[in-house]
Scaffold this motif. Structure first.
Motif, PDB file in Angstrom:
ATOM      1  N   HIS A 147      15.973 -15.184 -36.869  1.00  0.00           N
ATOM      2  CA  HIS A 147      15.359 -13.860 -36.953  1.00  0.00           C
ATOM      3  C   HIS A 147      15.581 -13.272 -38.336  1.00  0.00           C
ATOM      4  CE1 HIS A 147      14.061  -9.847 -35.912  1.00  0.00           C
ATOM      5  NE2 HIS A 147      13.652 -10.321 -34.741  1.00  0.00           N
ATOM      6  N   VAL A 148      14.534 -12.638 -38.874  1.00  0.00           N
ATOM      7  CA  VAL A 148      14.591 -12.054 -40.203  1.00  0.00           C
ATOM      8  C   VAL A 148      15.664 -10.968 -40.302  1.00  0.00           C
ATOM      9  CG1 VAL A 148      12.820 -10.299 -39.808  1.00  0.00           C
ATOM     10  CG2 VAL A 148      13.157 -11.217 -42.115  1.00  0.00           C
ATOM     11  N   TYR A 149      16.017 -10.313 -39.168  1.00  0.00           N
ATOM     12  CA  TYR A 149      17.057  -9.271 -39.204  1.00  0.00           C
ATOM     13  C   TYR A 149      18.448  -9.849 -39.439  1.00  0.00           C
ATOM     14  CZ  TYR A 149      13.931  -5.557 -37.581  1.00  0.00           C
ATOM     15  OH  TYR A 149      12.939  -4.616 -37.460  1.00  0.00           O
ATOM     16  N   GLN A 150      18.569 -11.155 -39.497  1.00  0.00           N
ATOM     17  CA  GLN A 150      19.838 -11.786 -39.845  1.00  0.00           C
ATOM     18  C   GLN A 150      19.766 -12.425 -41.241  1.00  0.00           C
ATOM     19  OE1 GLN A 150      23.016 -12.387 -38.072  1.00  0.00           O
ATOM     20  NE2 GLN A 150      22.276 -10.455 -37.235  1.00  0.00           N
ATOM     21  N   SER A 151      18.726 -12.109 -42.008  1.00  0.00           N
ATOM     22  CA  SER A 151      18.481 -12.752 -43.300  1.00  0.00           C
ATOM     23  C   SER A 151      19.148 -12.026 -44.465  1.00  0.00           C
ATOM     24  CB  SER A 151      16.977 -12.822 -43.568  1.00  0.00           C
ATOM     25  OG  SER A 151      16.464 -11.518 -43.836  1.00  0.00           O
ATOM     26  N   THR A 152      19.234 -12.734 -45.581  1.00  0.00           N
ATOM     27  CA  THR A 152      19.743 -12.117 -46.815  1.00  0.00           C
ATOM     28  C   THR A 152      18.765 -11.055 -47.319  1.00  0.00           C
ATOM     29  OG1 THR A 152      18.771 -13.909 -48.122  1.00  0.00           O
ATOM     30  CG2 THR A 152      21.096 -14.134 -47.504  1.00  0.00           C
ATOM     31  N   ALA A 153      17.468 -11.259 -47.111  1.00  0.00           N
ATOM     32  CA  ALA A 153      16.478 -10.257 -47.540  1.00  0.00           C
ATOM     33  C   ALA A 153      16.679  -8.956 -46.755  1.00  0.00           C
ATOM     34  CB  ALA A 153      15.057 -10.788 -47.336  1.00  0.00           C
TER      35      ALA A 153
END
Length: 168
Positions: A26-32
């Motif tokens: 999931h993107v909510y766990q990304s560096t971004a």
């Protein structure tokens, strides 16, 4: 749990590969996402527990010290379901040792998952109001040859208008 736990303010190498680019990521766990939230005053904390990775976003309490942490869509969706509870518990203990007093977790776990519910009770977690003001979930299978037009055609008019407005 015998896995070693580490917390760093910067993402270890391979973070996105472990939290986003894997099945269930999931993107909510990304560096971004971490950098986006950092620009809003949150302090990203990258928690590694054995092979598990958990992004926690923290804020200090003004005046009284300590702080809170929010784990968006975590523990990471890539953590096996039978380990979710122990990973959350290890993450919470590590954050507490790092000065965090309150932890809010937001994994996508069915309410019917009794193993998860048991972990939450034993760890002292309980339901709270939504941290984010509004969440809209949309699931739209993308078939072979899907185009922007065919995908948007499967979305309600009001949602299409929101997407168009966000694009502008």
């Amino acid at each position: 749990m015998t896995d070693s736990v580490s917390i760093t303010p910067e993402a270890p190498p391979g973070w996105d590969e472990a939290t986003v680019e894997r099945h269930g990521g999931h993107v909510y766990q990304s560096t971004a996402w971490a950098e986006h939230r950092r620009s809003s005053g949150w302090q990203p904390l990258f928690v590694s527990i054995g092979e598990a990775r958990v992004l926690a976003l923290s804020r200090s309490w003004p005046l009284v010290g300590g702080g809170s942490a929010y784990i968006p869509r975590g523990p990471a969706p890539t953590v096996p379901s039978d380990r979710l509870g122990e990973v959350l518990w290890a993450t919470t203990r590590a954050l507490a040792a790092d000065g965090i007093d309150v932890v809010a977790a937001d994994p996508e776990v069915p309410a019917s998952d009794m193993t998860w519910a048991s972990w939450l009770r034993r760890a002292g977690f309980h339901e709270i109001d939504e941290i984010q003001p509004s969440r809209h979930r949309l699931t739209l299978p993308l078939g072979e040859g899907a185009t922007d037009e065919t995908v948007l055609a499967g979305i309600s008019k009001s949602t299409r208008q929101r997407i168009r407005k966000a694009e502008r």
